[in-house]
Every structure is written in structure tokens, then in C-alpha cells.
Design an enzyme around this catalytic site. Structure first.
Site, PDB file in Angstrom:
ATOM      1  N   ASP A 114       0.882  -1.164   0.000  1.00  0.00           N
ATOM      2  CA  ASP A 114       0.000   0.000   0.000  1.00  0.00           C
ATOM      3  C   ASP A 114       0.922   1.217   0.000  1.00  0.00           C
ATOM      4  OD1 ASP A 114      -1.956  -1.889   0.346  1.00  0.00           O
ATOM      5  OD2 ASP A 114      -2.746  -1.063   2.224  1.00  0.00           O
ATOM      6  N   HIS A 170       4.779  -7.578   0.060  1.00  0.00           N
ATOM      7  CA  HIS A 170       4.494  -8.884  -0.516  1.00  0.00           C
ATOM      8  C   HIS A 170       5.206  -9.085  -1.848  1.00  0.00           C
ATOM      9  CE1 HIS A 170       1.072  -9.634   2.355  1.00  0.00           C
ATOM     10  NE2 HIS A 170       1.254  -8.330   2.487  1.00  0.00           N
ATOM     11  N   SER A 281       9.181   4.625   4.414  1.00  0.00           N
ATOM     12  CA  SER A 281      10.094   3.643   3.852  1.00  0.00           C
ATOM     13  C   SER A 281       9.868   3.543   2.360  1.00  0.00           C
ATOM     14  CB  SER A 281       9.887   2.283   4.529  1.00  0.00           C
ATOM     15  OG  SER A 281       8.508   2.037   4.723  1.00  0.00           O
TER      16      SER A 281
END
Length: 323
Positions: A114, A170, A281
Site C-alpha cells: 500500500d 508482498h 520507507s
């Protein structure tokens, strides 16, 4: 629902869309909201230490309210179920909140986080438009000349996460681990102003990388890059039971699980690769040159230095050939 329905343009990281209308609004928060955030979170406190204490649980409600986080997307959805802020920060999605695009089609890559996303057909193009660091190369990013040769002028997807985002990430593909690295460094901010400056942020920050061999895309590089107030990047994996991982925060060294340190470990498309701990990040995914065709909407926006709000599991692109 159209597979791109949730994508929202995010221009030069200064403008974003209001809800799903497509209208651009400034990313910068009004002064009163900035003040509210300062009250909620002491800027002189190092996140990752105090946020692991029981008293930090009181900060969760204010954080959720300030960032309008949809807790129905997470399990547990009740904020009182998180004993500390750090437990809340690495919260998990529900099994249905982030469906994978064409989950059984290994020739379709998916978004890994996301985040705000830009994509470029080549490293050279990404440096011209987005990543302005003077010495940004794949070799400098992973500090491995031999491994970097595979990705010379490869295709780049850059994901930027903010503190309010889901901070598990992921795999975009299915494949087999063929390399990994752990590189110490600083924790410069990875906001758009910093990325588009001459400072070599992505090659100076602490980072970890894993490379995968795939049938559909050739080799794929996954680099997780720490930033301001993110002290630890970890790669994790699932056994047949609970996730195996030790939680170490700001003052701890990076830890990649033993399984990802060994060539031959198999990963599935959409499988959790790891987590970031508190702060912003960044993730860089690199494909071999000519092995992926990024989705047209992503490419067209990225050429205008406009990022797109994406979620885990959305379509990223398709393999141009297999085998």
C-alpha cells in the site's frame, strides 16, 4: 469493480486525489493538523522504543483518527486489541481486504505494498524523471556487481510508504530465491523532495535485498529501504503454522530470516516478504530489461512525475515473454 478503480494519481508527491474523485489536492497538511500531530506524537521521542510500551496504546486512536485509517481492512479491527503502538503499526490485513489480481496467472505481476508508485521502463529513464541521486545505479543499490549485471538498465517500480500505511510487503511474482544482501547505512527521509534531490538517498540508506529467479520474468530484484524512524527491515516467511519472526526495533540490526538467506527457497505471488517498522520507507523492484510491460496507466502518469496510490495485490504489469 475495475481493477484500477482504487488507483489515485499523486502528482509530484505534492498533490493527491480527494477520495476517489480524481481531483488533485495538496498532500501537505493544514497547520492545525500539523499541530494536532505534534500533540499526539512527541517529535523528540525515538519511535520504536517508547512505542513498544503498554502506555503507547493510548496513541493508536489519535493516529487512526488523524490519518482516517479504515480499520475494517485489518485484523483485528478493534484498536483496543493492540497492546502497544508497535503492534498496531505492523497490523495485518484481513484475508479479503487486498485480493490479488489474477492470482493464478504467474505472468501477471502485482503491487507489493500500500503506497505511492511510479514505474519506468529503464533505470536511465527513472533517473531522468524521478530518482535524482547522482550515483544511483543498481550496483550501488545492492553493492553486488555480479548480481547487478542482470539488471542493467532494467525496468524499475518504486513504491514509497508513509507512516500511516500498511507496513507489510508482498512478493510481486512467484519464484525461487537466488541471492540476498544486507547493507548498513543511514536513515534519510525518502519523501519526494529527497528522492528528487541530488542526494544519493537510496544508495546510502540501510537496505536489504532479495533476488528471485522466475520462469515468466527472468530475475526480479526486491530491495527494501529503511528511512527516517525506520530502524529495522526484516524478511519473514510462513511455515504451515504461525509466522516465524523475532521482533527487534529501532536499535536492532536488520535480520533476514534464514530461509531467505538460502538459495532455492520458493516464494508465491502475494506471499508476505517482510515488514518495515515505524516510519516512512521505500521499496525498489527491478525487472530484467524488456521482461515486463508495466500497466499503461502507471507508465503514463509516471512519465509526468505523477505517482499513483496503489494497494497490495493490484496489477503492476505483465511478462513480455516466458521461459
Amino acid at each position: 469493480m475495475n481493477r484500477h478503480a482504487l488507483r489515485k494519481p499523486f502528482q509530484r508527491m505534492l498533490l493527491t486525489t480527494a477520495a476517489k474523485t480524481g481531483n488533485f489536492v495538496r498532500e501537505q497538511q493544514p497547520l492545525w493538523k500539523k499541530f494536532k500531530l505534534l500533540v499526539l506524537f512527541n517529535p523528540f521521542t525515538e519511535w520504536g522504543a517508547a512505542e513498544g510500551t503498554k502506555s503507547s496504546q493510548r496513541q493508536i486512536a489519535g493516529f487512526v483518527d488523524f490519518y482516517h485509517i479504515k480499520m475494517c481492512d485489518f485484523d483485528p479491527s478493534d484498536i483496543s486489541a493492540y497492546p502497544t503502538f508497535e503492534a498496531f503499526f505492523i497490523r495485518k490485513h484481513t484475508g479479503s481486504s487486498r485480493p490479488l489480481f489474477e492470482p493464478s496467472n504467474a505472468a501477471r505481476a502485482i503491487c507489493v505494498a500500500d503506497s505511492r508508485l511510479v514505474t519506468y521502463d529503464s533505470v536511465s529513464q527513472s533517473r531522468t524523471i524521478w530518482i535524482k541521486g547522482k550515483h544511483f545505479t543498481i550496483e550501488n543499490l545492492i553493492q553486488d556487481k555480479r548480481a547487478a549485471q542482470v539488471f542493467l538498465d532494467g525496468s524499475v517500480a518504486s513504491f514509497r510508504l508513509s507512516p500511516q500505511d500498511y507496513h507489510r510487503y508482498h512478493s510481486p511474482i512467484e519464484g525461487i530465491v537466488v541471492g540476498f544482501g544486507n547493507i548498513g547505512g543511514d536513515y534519510y527521509n525518502v519523501d519526494p523532495f529527497a528522492l528528487r534531490s541530488s542526494v544519493d538517498i537510496l544508495t546510502k540508506n540501510h537496505r536489504q535485498w532479495v533476488s528471485f529467479e522466475t520462469k515468466e520474468f527472468g530475475q526480479v530484484l526486491f530491495a527494501a529501504i529503511g528511512a527516517t524512524n525506520v530502524g529495522t527491515v526484516k524478511y519473514v516467511f510462513f511455515r504451515t503454522g504461525p509466522m516465524c519472526c523475532r521482533w527487534n526495533f529501532i536499535t536492532s540490526a536488520c535480520r533476514i530470516h534464514e530461509k531467505w538467506q538460502q538459495s532455492g527457497a520458493e516464494i508465491r505471488k502475494g506471499e508476505e516478504v517482510g515488514i518495515f517498522q515505524f516510519g516512512g520507507s521505500s521499496i525498489i523492484i527491478v525487472f530484467e530489461k524488456g521482461r515486463i510491460a508495466f500497466d499503461d496507466d502507471l507508465l503514463s502518469m509516471s512519465k509526468r512525475a505523477i505517482a499513483i496510490d496503489v494497494e497490495v495485490g493490484m496489477s503492476l504489469g505483465k511478462a513480455t515473454r516466458t521461459g
